[in-house]
Design a protein around this motif. Structure first.
Motif, mmCIF file in Angstrom:
data_model
loop_
_atom_site.group_PDB
_atom_site.id
_atom_site.type_symbol
_atom_site.label_atom_id
_atom_site.label_comp_id
_atom_site.label_asym_id
_atom_site.label_seq_id
_atom_site.Cartn_x
_atom_site.Cartn_y
_atom_site.Cartn_z
ATOM 1 N N MET A 1 -11.355 -2.411 9.068
ATOM 2 C CA MET A 1 -9.998 -1.962 8.828
ATOM 3 C C MET A 1 -9.565 -2.455 7.441
ATOM 4 O O MET A 1 -9.661 -3.633 7.144
ATOM 5 N N LYS A 2 -9.070 -1.556 6.629
ATOM 6 C CA LYS A 2 -8.593 -1.908 5.295
ATOM 7 C C LYS A 2 -7.222 -2.567 5.378
ATOM 8 O O LYS A 2 -6.360 -2.145 6.137
ATOM 9 N N SER A 3 -7.059 -3.605 4.566
ATOM 10 C CA SER A 3 -5.758 -4.264 4.484
ATOM 11 C C SER A 3 -5.492 -4.613 3.023
ATOM 12 O O SER A 3 -6.418 -4.724 2.221
ATOM 13 N N ALA A 4 -4.220 -4.771 2.699
ATOM 14 C CA ALA A 4 -3.833 -5.077 1.326
ATOM 15 C C ALA A 4 -2.706 -6.087 1.338
ATOM 16 O O ALA A 4 -1.948 -6.190 2.298
ATOM 17 N N LEU A 5 -2.610 -6.833 0.244
ATOM 18 C CA LEU A 5 -1.478 -7.710 0.008
ATOM 19 C C LEU A 5 -0.878 -7.317 -1.329
ATOM 20 O O LEU A 5 -1.572 -7.316 -2.346
ATOM 21 N N ILE A 6 0.398 -6.939 -1.310
ATOM 22 C CA ILE A 6 1.129 -6.601 -2.538
ATOM 23 C C ILE A 6 1.974 -7.803 -2.920
ATOM 24 O O ILE A 6 2.754 -8.305 -2.110
ATOM 25 N N ILE A 7 1.804 -8.258 -4.157
ATOM 26 C CA ILE A 7 2.583 -9.387 -4.666
ATOM 27 C C ILE A 7 3.472 -8.846 -5.788
ATOM 28 O O ILE A 7 3.016 -8.610 -6.904
ATOM 29 N N ASP A 8 4.734 -8.608 -5.454
ATOM 30 C CA ASP A 8 5.691 -8.026 -6.401
ATOM 31 C C ASP A 8 7.090 -8.358 -5.921
ATOM 32 O O ASP A 8 7.352 -8.332 -4.721
ATOM 33 N N ASP A 9 7.991 -8.659 -6.840
ATOM 34 C CA ASP A 9 9.346 -9.058 -6.464
ATOM 35 C C ASP A 9 10.355 -7.919 -6.476
ATOM 36 O O ASP A 9 11.546 -8.150 -6.301
ATOM 37 N N HIS A 10 9.912 -6.691 -6.647
ATOM 38 C CA HIS A 10 10.811 -5.539 -6.626
ATOM 39 C C HIS A 10 10.621 -4.793 -5.305
ATOM 40 O O HIS A 10 9.619 -4.084 -5.131
ATOM 41 N N PRO A 11 11.559 -4.934 -4.365
ATOM 42 C CA PRO A 11 11.393 -4.361 -3.025
ATOM 43 C C PRO A 11 11.142 -2.854 -3.006
ATOM 44 O O PRO A 11 10.288 -2.379 -2.248
ATOM 45 N N LEU A 12 11.843 -2.094 -3.809
ATOM 46 C CA LEU A 12 11.674 -0.642 -3.807
ATOM 47 C C LEU A 12 10.274 -0.259 -4.295
ATOM 48 O O LEU A 12 9.608 0.589 -3.706
ATOM 49 N N PHE A 13 9.808 -0.897 -5.355
ATOM 50 C CA PHE A 13 8.463 -0.623 -5.857
ATOM 51 C C PHE A 13 7.421 -1.032 -4.817
ATOM 52 O O PHE A 13 6.452 -0.311 -4.577
ATOM 53 N N ALA B 1 0.363 -19.004 -0.077
ATOM 54 C CA ALA B 1 0.471 -19.506 1.294
ATOM 55 C C ALA B 1 -0.128 -18.510 2.278
ATOM 56 O O ALA B 1 -0.863 -18.884 3.204
ATOM 57 N N ARG B 2 0.168 -17.247 2.065
ATOM 58 C CA ARG B 2 -0.351 -16.196 2.949
ATOM 59 C C ARG B 2 -1.872 -16.111 2.851
ATOM 60 O O ARG B 2 -2.563 -15.981 3.855
ATOM 61 N N LEU B 3 -2.402 -16.176 1.626
ATOM 62 C CA LEU B 3 -3.848 -16.139 1.441
ATOM 63 C C LEU B 3 -4.509 -17.363 2.059
ATOM 64 O O LEU B 3 -5.584 -17.266 2.663
ATOM 65 N N GLY B 4 -3.874 -18.511 1.954
ATOM 66 C CA GLY B 4 -4.419 -19.734 2.529
ATOM 67 C C GLY B 4 -4.454 -19.723 4.047
ATOM 68 O O GLY B 4 -5.321 -20.331 4.670
ATOM 69 N N ALA B 5 -3.503 -19.004 4.649
ATOM 70 C CA ALA B 5 -3.424 -18.929 6.104
ATOM 71 C C ALA B 5 -4.423 -17.926 6.687
ATOM 72 O O ALA B 5 -4.762 -17.996 7.862
ATOM 73 N N GLY B 6 -4.876 -16.963 5.841
ATOM 74 C CA GLY B 6 -5.819 -15.945 6.286
ATOM 75 C C GLY B 6 -5.193 -14.990 7.276
ATOM 76 O O GLY B 6 -4.049 -15.164 7.667
ATOM 77 N N ALA C 1 -7.762 -18.329 -5.133
ATOM 78 C CA ALA C 1 -7.361 -18.453 -3.732
ATOM 79 C C ALA C 1 -8.026 -17.425 -2.826
ATOM 80 O O ALA C 1 -8.094 -17.617 -1.612
ATOM 81 N N ALA C 2 -8.499 -16.331 -3.416
ATOM 82 C CA ALA C 2 -9.088 -15.241 -2.625
ATOM 83 C C ALA C 2 -10.450 -14.851 -3.202
ATOM 84 O O ALA C 2 -10.618 -13.739 -3.699
ATOM 85 N N PRO C 3 -11.414 -15.765 -3.159
ATOM 86 C CA PRO C 3 -12.722 -15.449 -3.745
ATOM 87 C C PRO C 3 -13.357 -14.231 -3.080
ATOM 88 O O PRO C 3 -13.333 -14.102 -1.862
ATOM 89 N N GLY C 4 -13.874 -13.353 -3.913
ATOM 90 C CA GLY C 4 -14.535 -12.157 -3.398
ATOM 91 C C GLY C 4 -13.609 -10.998 -3.090
ATOM 92 O O GLY C 4 -14.069 -9.903 -2.801
ATOM 93 N N VAL C 5 -12.306 -11.229 -3.130
ATOM 94 C CA VAL C 5 -11.336 -10.157 -2.864
ATOM 95 C C VAL C 5 -10.947 -9.535 -4.200
ATOM 96 O O VAL C 5 -10.508 -10.244 -5.106
ATOM 97 N N PRO C 6 -11.096 -8.216 -4.350
ATOM 98 C CA PRO C 6 -10.676 -7.592 -5.608
ATOM 99 C C PRO C 6 -9.162 -7.731 -5.806
ATOM 100 O O PRO C 6 -8.389 -7.527 -4.876
ATOM 101 N N VAL C 7 -8.789 -8.100 -7.023
ATOM 102 C CA VAL C 7 -7.371 -8.226 -7.379
ATOM 103 C C VAL C 7 -7.071 -7.163 -8.429
ATOM 104 O O VAL C 7 -7.624 -7.180 -9.521
#
Length: 112
Positions: free
Chosen positions: A1-13, A41-46, A73-79
């Motif tokens: 299952m594909k999952s993503a983490l978006i790190i951005d401070d603009h809620p609409l974007f 923190a989220r990446l550390g918690a897995g 913090a996320a070795p092997g995960v494409p950023v």
């Protein structure tokens, strides 16, 4: 299952990017963090996401320092950097610092 983490401070974007990932890319789970510390923190918690999408300008960090910390913090995960700073120098710096790619924020959804 594909999952993503978006790190951005603009809620609409963030919401638009999440919808694009879900609709066009088949990403089942999209997490969000509005600052670097929350993302780390989220990446550390897995568990680790399949991909991280990172804005370079966040309330608690600016420039490639945030990218370096996320890559560590996320070795092997494409950023993938998604930023409004799209000049050639910034793109080259991010790729040299470990980004898997760079998408200017003014791009169309079809780039994904």
């Amino acid at each position: 299952m594909k999952s993503a983490l978006i790190i951005d401070d603009h809620p609409l974007f963030c919401e638009a990017l999440a919808t694009t990932l879900e609709t066009l890319c088949g990403v089942a789970t999209v997490g969000r963090a509005d600052c670097l510390e929350a993302a780390l923190a989220r990446l550390g918690a897995g568990p680790m996401p399949s991909i991280v999408l990172l804005d370079l300008n966040l309330p608690d960090v600016s420039g490639i320092d945030g990218l370096v910390r996320v890559v560590k913090a996320a070795p092997g995960v494409p950023v993938l950097v998604v930023s409004s700073q799209a000049d050639r120098r910034v793109v080259m710096l991010t790729l040299g610092a470990g980004a898997a790619g760079f998408v200017p924020k003014h791009s169309h959804g079809s780039v994904f």
